[in-house]
Enzyme design. Structure first.
Site, PDB file in Angstrom:
ATOM      1  CB  ILE A 238      -0.945   0.036   1.420  1.00 56.13           C
ATOM      2  CG1 ILE A 238      -1.865  -1.225   1.153  1.00 56.13           C
ATOM      3  CG2 ILE A 238      -1.643   1.471   1.362  1.00 56.13           C
ATOM      4  CD1 ILE A 238      -2.923  -1.233   0.113  1.00 56.13           C
ATOM      5  CE  LYS A 239       2.969   7.174  -3.494  1.00 54.08           C
ATOM      6  NZ  LYS A 239       2.940   8.047  -4.923  1.00 54.08           N
ATOM      7  CD  GLN A 240      -3.207   6.899   2.274  1.00 54.35           C
ATOM      8  OE1 GLN A 240      -2.835   7.827   1.940  1.00 54.35           O
ATOM      9  NE2 GLN A 240      -3.983   6.130   2.151  1.00 54.35           N
TER      10      GLN A 240
END
Length: 352
Positions: A238-240
């Protein structure tokens, strides 16, 4: 004791960030990054042998090879923000070969960019650094500007050019989010069938998320739930964005929330806010990589190292940093990437 250079860069924040102990969800409950992460976590999953091999390719390249942490160079801003705006500070990156060279010389685990950029140099570089193809974008030539992600190519084409992973964005909260969710879920399923890993940019977009007082697009509760939706469609990573506040559900008065989300699962400390994002990635079973953010000039080095320390001590898996690296001279960009990687390589910087 962390490297003196890291402490000097952090300045007055060094003690607070490096010595903080979290009192929310304890670190022993997390699935933390490490050299054995694929064997310890992903070997239990439904991911196929080719997917595990692709993940291993990501984890075992660059200066952080074998650590369980990731440093990825993402350059899709030529679509998301226009090429002129993105590359004007450093026009060499209009040539996609220089994008690949920066990722290689910067010691990154992988380079994440567009079909066009990677396709133009695939035969020369696909076997030299792992490719992550960003398969959808918000094209910025429709007027008035709208927040919508559309597919720019197929998963099969990403596989044909030798990519080990595909990346995609969903604008959770936007009018088109349901369509994006379905499209990306189907694309990720196909990517896994072909043996590629999946990375989801989990961003929030809705005018109502920004009030007169605060911008809740980067609230821990909203971004955390976006992460949870991302891992639900089987994103491996996940990129956040790094959380900057909390209490978005309360302030905007929508969705569902529980007082313990704010009183027990998080505090206002940046490490705890980021840890809440990790919790929503199945307690770290899907890795959380935070974005570096836009270039601010002289403070880029300090802010990038700060973000890396917060992410690592919260239980995250690394940084995906682009503009702060490619919008400066090559040697300076490499130096910035290396300093961020040094945070993850430094074994004295441990979980809070």
């Amino acid at each position: 004791m962390p490297q003196q250079k890291i402490m000097d860069i952090l300045g007055t924040d060094a003690e607070d960030l490096l010595q903080y102990t979290s009192s929310t969800v304890t670190k022993d409950l997390l699935q933390v990054p490490g050299p054995d992460f694929i064997d310890r976590v992903f070997l239990q999953t439904n991911r196929s042998i080719p997917v595990l091999r692709s993940l291993a390719t990501l984890f075992n390249h660059g200066r952080l090879a074998g650590t369980g942490y990731l440093s990825i160079l993402p350059i899709d801003q030529d679509i998301e923000h226009t090429a002129g705006f993105s590359f004007a500070p450093n026009p060499i990156y209009f040539d996609p070969e220089n994008i690949i060279k920066l990722a290689i010389e910067g010691g990154c685990n992988a380079v994440a960019t567009t079909f066009g950029n990677l396709g133009m140099v695939a035969r020369k570089y696909a076997h030299k650094i792992p490719f992550v193809v960003k398969i959808n974008h918000n094209e910025l030539l429709t007027y008035p500007t709208k927040h919508n992600q559309i597919m720019f190519g197929s998963v099969e084409e990403a596989w044909n050019m030798g990519a080990v992973a595909v990346g995609a964005t969903i604008y959770f909260g936007s009018e088109e989010s349901n369509r994006q969710l379905i499209e990306v879920a189907e694309a990720f399923e196909r990517a896994h069938q072909l043996g590629m890993a999946t990375i989801l940019w989990c961003y929030t977009r809705n005018a109502a998320f920004k009030t007169n007082d605060k911008d809740y697009h980067v609230a821990a509760d909203l971004t955390g739930q976006a992460n949870h939706l991302g891992v639900t469609i089987q994103a491996d990573i996940i990129k956040q964005k790094m959380p900057e506040n909390n209490g978005g559900f309360q302030a905007i008065n929508f969705s569902k929330w529980h007082p313990d989300m704010y009183n027990k699962l998080a505090t206002d400390h940046p490490i705890d806010l980021c840890r809440y994002q990790v919790l929503n990635c199945y307690m770290g079973r899907a890795g959380l990589i935070n974005s570096g953010g836009e270039s601010q000039g002289d403070t880029d080095l300090q802010q990038s190292v700060r973000t890396a320390v917060i992410n690592k001590r919260a239980g995250g898996m690394g940084l995906i940093l682009g503009r702060r690296a490619f919008q400066r001279p090559l040697k300076e960009g490499i130096n910035l990437l290396n300093l961020v990687q040094d945070v993850y390589a430094d074994q004295t910087i441990t979980l809070a």
